[in-house]
Design an enzyme around this catalytic site. Sequence first.
Site, mmCIF file in Angstrom:
data_model
loop_
_atom_site.group_PDB
_atom_site.id
_atom_site.type_symbol
_atom_site.label_atom_id
_atom_site.label_comp_id
_atom_site.label_asym_id
_atom_site.label_seq_id
_atom_site.Cartn_x
_atom_site.Cartn_y
_atom_site.Cartn_z
ATOM 1 N N ASP A 175 42.907 54.520 39.469
ATOM 2 C CA ASP A 175 43.513 54.188 40.760
ATOM 3 C C ASP A 175 45.043 54.297 40.760
ATOM 4 O O ASP A 175 45.652 54.445 41.818
ATOM 5 C CB ASP A 175 43.145 52.749 41.140
ATOM 6 C CG ASP A 175 43.629 51.743 40.093
ATOM 7 O OD1 ASP A 175 43.380 51.983 38.887
ATOM 8 O OD2 ASP A 175 44.262 50.745 40.463
ATOM 9 N N GLY A 210 39.720 50.637 37.805
ATOM 10 C CA GLY A 210 40.262 51.596 38.762
ATOM 11 C C GLY A 210 39.290 52.050 39.827
ATOM 12 O O GLY A 210 39.667 52.205 40.996
ATOM 13 N N THR A 268 47.426 48.374 32.087
ATOM 14 C CA THR A 268 48.274 49.282 32.883
ATOM 15 C C THR A 268 49.601 48.572 33.010
ATOM 16 O O THR A 268 49.672 47.370 32.753
ATOM 17 C CB THR A 268 47.647 49.507 34.286
ATOM 18 O OG1 THR A 268 46.601 50.473 34.194
ATOM 19 C CG2 THR A 268 48.628 49.990 35.328
ATOM 20 N N ARG A 323 39.087 61.771 33.390
ATOM 21 C CA ARG A 323 38.922 60.686 34.378
ATOM 22 C C ARG A 323 40.288 60.288 34.952
ATOM 23 O O ARG A 323 41.262 60.171 34.216
ATOM 24 C CB ARG A 323 38.279 59.474 33.725
ATOM 25 C CG ARG A 323 38.114 58.291 34.688
ATOM 26 C CD ARG A 323 38.661 57.023 34.087
ATOM 27 N NE ARG A 323 38.594 55.889 34.988
ATOM 28 C CZ ARG A 323 39.556 54.989 35.103
ATOM 29 N NH1 ARG A 323 40.641 55.086 34.376
ATOM 30 N NH2 ARG A 323 39.441 53.988 35.942
ATOM 31 N N VAL A 324 40.351 60.079 36.245
ATOM 32 C CA VAL A 324 41.577 59.610 36.887
ATOM 33 C C VAL A 324 41.281 58.257 37.524
ATOM 34 O O VAL A 324 40.276 58.104 38.210
ATOM 35 C CB VAL A 324 42.068 60.613 37.957
ATOM 36 C CG1 VAL A 324 43.276 60.080 38.692
ATOM 37 C CG2 VAL A 324 42.385 61.959 37.317
#
Length: 318
Positions: free
Chosen positions: A219, A242, A188, A216-217
Amino acid sequence: MRDTRDEESVARPGETRLWSVPAQGPFSLALHGGAGGRIEELSAERRESFEAGLRRAHGAGRAVLADGGTALDAVCAAVEQLEDDPLFNAGRGAALAADGTVEHDAAVMDDDGRAGAVAVSRHAKNPVRLARAVLENSTHLLLVDPSRDLATGWDLEVREQEYFVTQARREQLERIHALRLAAPRHGTVGAVARDRRGRVAAATSTGGMAAQSTGRVGDSPVIGAGTYARGDSLAVSCTGEGEAFIRGVVSYDIAARMRYLGSSLPDAVRATVHAELTAKGASGGLVAVAPDGSVVAAHNSPTMFAAFEGQDGLVLLT
Ligand code: ASP
């Protein structure tokens, strides 16, 4: 210019590596390029490329701050550079979901409590800009699967999937599928800054975990989990697993320790990383800045790419 060498920057299992530096001038900027890598995988040449990317991004954010720009402008400028760099897991070159497509998550927040975020973003060339546009133009905070028209309507550049999907990421996905790798690879990018007026802000952008389920999501776009800013405590941007950062509300937990326990930023970071990540078998890292301009970078993952100013110049963690 000082480059931190492997031994210093590698965390052994159960360990937290933490750097804490006081303000080096009237403004501060720290960024990370993900906590997913393993040091033995990085050839000298590749490492130089990552370092060049981190330097470029730090330079872009720093230029904004040196010109008297806001912390929010600076974190967006730095993250945008990392999104444009195909080496990092954000924007172009982001990790691929299981179906081979790219889905971006991004968020920005400043110490006025203003925030904008997008999840499952597929069109904006720079997801961090789209998150910023949500902050500026919308009464909402988090948009999921924002349309192409929304991005163009806000004068943002858009791209087709081919722009985001690189050959290296295709090969990575093939390897994960072929070897049935249990641990998804991640990474990230993110930045935190304090400007000349003492304001702080944070931005985070990611393609998520390689081979993650479509939809999917993580953090990164969840305020208080992967991204957070607050005038009385800090701005923070996280990277790592996440789900653990969401469960532990990691960014907010650090702020809460500072506010309710009176902990210093480094003490709060160390305690939260231990309690919410290490003790739960999860890994990751973060960069954070306090309103006094002091900076912390920390990770319990084996490595984390990061850049921030220290006493002897730019410190690069690779
Ligand atoms: N935190 C990101 C996510 O879970 C991935 C990472 O930072 O490595 O989507």
